[in-house]
Scaffold this active site. Structure first.
Site, PDB file in Angstrom:
ATOM      1  N   ARG A 135     -19.541  -7.884   6.667  1.00 32.31           N
ATOM      2  CA  ARG A 135     -18.187  -8.069   7.236  1.00 32.31           C
ATOM      3  C   ARG A 135     -17.529  -9.331   6.662  1.00 32.31           C
ATOM      4  O   ARG A 135     -16.343  -9.357   6.395  1.00 32.31           O
ATOM      5  CB  ARG A 135     -18.263  -8.157   8.757  1.00 32.31           C
ATOM      6  CG  ARG A 135     -16.898  -8.161   9.417  1.00 32.31           C
ATOM      7  CD  ARG A 135     -17.044  -7.903  10.907  1.00 32.31           C
ATOM      8  NE  ARG A 135     -15.780  -7.956  11.611  1.00 32.31           N
ATOM      9  CZ  ARG A 135     -14.912  -6.970  11.660  1.00 32.31           C
ATOM     10  NH1 ARG A 135     -15.146  -5.868  11.005  1.00 32.31           N
ATOM     11  NH2 ARG A 135     -13.796  -7.083  12.353  1.00 32.31           N
ATOM     12  N   HIS A 167      -8.929  -4.902  16.719  1.00 34.17           N
ATOM     13  CA  HIS A 167      -8.973  -3.506  16.269  1.00 34.17           C
ATOM     14  C   HIS A 167     -10.327  -3.312  15.578  1.00 34.17           C
ATOM     15  O   HIS A 167     -10.451  -3.317  14.354  1.00 34.17           O
ATOM     16  CB  HIS A 167      -7.818  -3.208  15.312  1.00 34.17           C
ATOM     17  CG  HIS A 167      -7.888  -1.814  14.736  1.00 34.17           C
ATOM     18  ND1 HIS A 167      -7.744  -0.680  15.504  1.00 34.17           N
ATOM     19  CD2 HIS A 167      -8.119  -1.375  13.480  1.00 34.17           C
ATOM     20  CE1 HIS A 167      -7.863   0.383  14.735  1.00 34.17           C
ATOM     21  NE2 HIS A 167      -8.105  -0.013  13.500  1.00 34.17           N
ATOM     22  N   ASP A 209      -4.917   2.778  18.639  1.00 36.15           N
ATOM     23  CA  ASP A 209      -5.961   2.807  19.672  1.00 36.15           C
ATOM     24  C   ASP A 209      -5.355   3.172  21.030  1.00 36.15           C
ATOM     25  O   ASP A 209      -5.939   3.919  21.805  1.00 36.15           O
ATOM     26  CB  ASP A 209      -6.642   1.431  19.750  1.00 36.15           C
ATOM     27  CG  ASP A 209      -7.106   0.969  18.380  1.00 36.15           C
ATOM     28  OD1 ASP A 209      -8.012   1.603  17.830  1.00 36.15           O
ATOM     29  OD2 ASP A 209      -6.542  -0.003  17.839  1.00 36.15           O
ATOM     30  N   GLN A 247       0.070 -12.709   0.273  1.00 38.48           N
ATOM     31  CA  GLN A 247       1.264 -12.031   0.792  1.00 38.48           C
ATOM     32  C   GLN A 247       1.977 -12.914   1.822  1.00 38.48           C
ATOM     33  O   GLN A 247       3.200 -12.907   1.910  1.00 38.48           O
ATOM     34  CB  GLN A 247       0.883 -10.667   1.378  1.00 38.48           C
ATOM     35  CG  GLN A 247       0.395  -9.740   0.264  1.00 38.48           C
ATOM     36  CD  GLN A 247       0.147  -8.312   0.695  1.00 38.48           C
ATOM     37  OE1 GLN A 247       0.154  -7.996   1.879  1.00 38.48           O
ATOM     38  NE2 GLN A 247      -0.085  -7.447  -0.266  1.00 38.48           N
ATOM     39  N   GLY A 279       0.853  -1.205   0.000  1.00 40.81           N
ATOM     40  CA  GLY A 279       0.000   0.000   0.000  1.00 40.81           C
ATOM     41  C   GLY A 279       0.877   1.240   0.000  1.00 40.81           C
ATOM     42  O   GLY A 279       0.540   2.269   0.575  1.00 40.81           O
ATOM     43  N   ALA A 280       2.012   1.127  -0.670  1.00 41.75           N
ATOM     44  CA  ALA A 280       3.053   2.154  -0.526  1.00 41.75           C
ATOM     45  C   ALA A 280       2.701   3.479  -1.192  1.00 41.75           C
ATOM     46  O   ALA A 280       3.316   4.497  -0.889  1.00 41.75           O
ATOM     47  CB  ALA A 280       4.376   1.624  -1.070  1.00 41.75           C
ATOM     48  N   ALA A 281       1.716   3.471  -2.099  1.00 43.37           N
ATOM     49  CA  ALA A 281       1.329   4.739  -2.727  1.00 43.37           C
ATOM     50  C   ALA A 281       0.151   5.381  -2.001  1.00 43.37           C
ATOM     51  O   ALA A 281      -0.361   6.413  -2.432  1.00 43.37           O
ATOM     52  CB  ALA A 281       0.980   4.503  -4.198  1.00 43.37           C
TER      53      ALA A 281
HETATM   54  C1  LMR Z   1      -8.858   3.664  12.303  1.00 41.97           C
HETATM   55  O1  LMR Z   1      -8.905   3.109  13.406  1.00 41.97           O
HETATM   56  O2  LMR Z   1      -8.761   4.896  12.175  1.00 41.97           O
HETATM   57  C2  LMR Z   1      -8.986   2.848  11.068  1.00 41.97           C
HETATM   58  O3  LMR Z   1      -8.738   1.507  11.330  1.00 41.97           O
HETATM   59  C3  LMR Z   1     -10.320   3.098  10.520  1.00 41.97           C
HETATM   60  C4  LMR Z   1     -10.704   2.272   9.351  1.00 41.97           C
HETATM   61  O4  LMR Z   1     -11.635   1.475   9.501  1.00 41.97           O
HETATM   62  O5  LMR Z   1     -10.093   2.423   8.299  1.00 41.97           O
END
Ligand code: LMR
Length: 390
Positions: free
Chosen positions: A141, A230, A202, A155, A54-56
């Site tokens: 989801r 997360h 977080d 990957q 995702g380097a760009a």
């Molecule tokens: C974040 O915590 O800001 C990101 O993970 C949000 C997201 O869902 O892209």
């Protein structure tokens, strides 16, 4: 000796993803004592290779320059950047590489770009997996897990085949915990303990909000754990957190605020940011990736810990094995970590940690086929959210 682009072509006939003409911004600089400030470079460590997917993208655009400047791995650590993009971002990637070139960073000794993970991950010491697709309209989801899981399975296989066996992998692309698990399952040559999913963002968000509430500078907030996924089920732990060395709950004597304001605010902070900013957090995510790496390459302060999502195998908190789960960790600075034992888990925490654990176990079931396990069902009953989704 400095290699010019033409030399690079001769040296490596097929620089990342192209057969002819080295892309702009791609270079290799080798040590040449007669050209270097010997005083400065004498004690430099051997070069390390850092692959970034995702380097760009926006996050990388903040992160790469921090890495190249020496801010992340230290002022004596020369780096090679291996930038992975997609077919769509290939030209943009040249632009990123050109900007890196224009910065004249002394520690940046190589830049290589490409769209084939098997080339870009070759001999990598670190793989920062940032690229992932966001959830589209109407997508469940399970669909998101499937789409991104496929990328991380590929990957993982590439890392397994071409990266150093000691390669440390930091997964940022969402849903990062389960993406890390998929990646790990597809890279059996790498130790499971080399994999992390990013929850430092977080943690940083939690530290800031606690500091603001207490009216102190955030440097004084320590021992903050993010437990779990997360996602909006994550548990920012104010029970074990400290402010100025005191228990957070003694300094902030407002249980209702801690439970009903602080906790959901951290769980959904990414979403609020998207609402305001119009896009996902990028600069703060990059800073937190830098923090997460620094936490592994420098010894943790006595008595403190940091949050990172790691394999639960053998964990001291009774969380089921085989998940990538955020927990309190310490490092001696060599890139490894240990889980900190003995945190107080009261009923409030236990109930919520359990919910995050169940969510992750459900996610794992949905992607079992991507981990080489047959017969997994996808039992996600509740369509739980990433922090960025509201
Ligand atoms: C974040 O915590 O800001 C990101 O993970 C949000 C997201 O869902 O892209």
């Amino acid at each position: 000796m400095e290699k010019k682009r033409g030399d690079w072509q001769k040296a490596r006939n097929t620089p990342a993803g192209k057969d002819t003409n080295a892309p702009l911004g791609v270079f290799v600089l080798e040590y040449d004592a007669s050209n270097e400030d010997v005083e400065k470079t004498r004690n430099w460590k051997p070069i390390i290779k850092i692959a970034v997917s995702g380097a760009a993208g926006m996050i990388s655009n903040h992160l790469l320059f921090k890495i190249a400047s020496g801010e992340v791995f230290g002022p004596d650590q020369p780096v090679a950047l291996r930038l992975l993009g997609s077919e769509r971002s290939q030209v943009a990637l040249e632009g990123v590489a050109m900007e890196l070139e224009d910065c004249l960073f002394p520690l940046l000794r190589e830049v290589d770009i490409g769209i084939d993970a098997r080339k870009v991950f070759e001999d990598a010491d670190w793989a920062l997996l940032i690229g992932a697709k966001p959830r589209g309209p109407g997508m469940e989801r399970g669909d998101l897990l499937e789409m991104n899981g496929g990328i991380f399975a590929e990957q993982g296989k590439a890392l397994n085949d071409v990266a150093k066996k000691t390669c440390k992998v930091m997964v940022v692309g969402n849903p990062c915990n389960t993406n890390a698990l998929i990646c790990m399952a597809n890279a059996p040559n790498l130790d499971k303990r080399n994999f992390h999913a990013l929850t430092r963002l977080d943690e940083n968000r939690a530290k800031c909000q606690l500091a603001l509430k207490a009216g102190v500078f955030y440097e004084t907030v320590s021992n903050v754990t993010i437990w779990g996924n997360h996602s909006t089920t994550q548990v920012p732990d104010f029970v074990n957190a400290k402010i100025g060395g005191e228990r957070c709950t003694d300094v902030i004597d407002d249980q209702a605020w801690l439970e009903n304001d602080f906790t959901p605010a951290i769980q959904t902070r990414g979403g609020l940011l998207i609402k305001k900013w119009g896009r996902s957090s990028a600069a703060s995510t990059a800073v937190s990736i830098a923090d997460a790496i620094k936490a592994l390459v420098t010894p943790t302060k006595e008595g403190d810990w940091f949050s990172t999502a790691v394999i639960t195998d053998g964990n001291p908190y009774g969380i089921q094995e085989g998940l990538v789960f955020s927990m309190p960790c310490r490092s001696n600075g060599d890139g490894s970590y240990e889980i900190v034992e003995g945190l107080k888990i009261n009923d409030w925490l236990r109930e919520r940690i359990k919910k995050s654990e169940e969510e992750l176990a459900g996610e794992r079931s949905c992607v079992a086929h991507l981990m080489g396990v047959s017969g997994g069902a996808c039992p996600i009953l509740e369509d739980t959210l990433l922090p960025g989704e509201m």
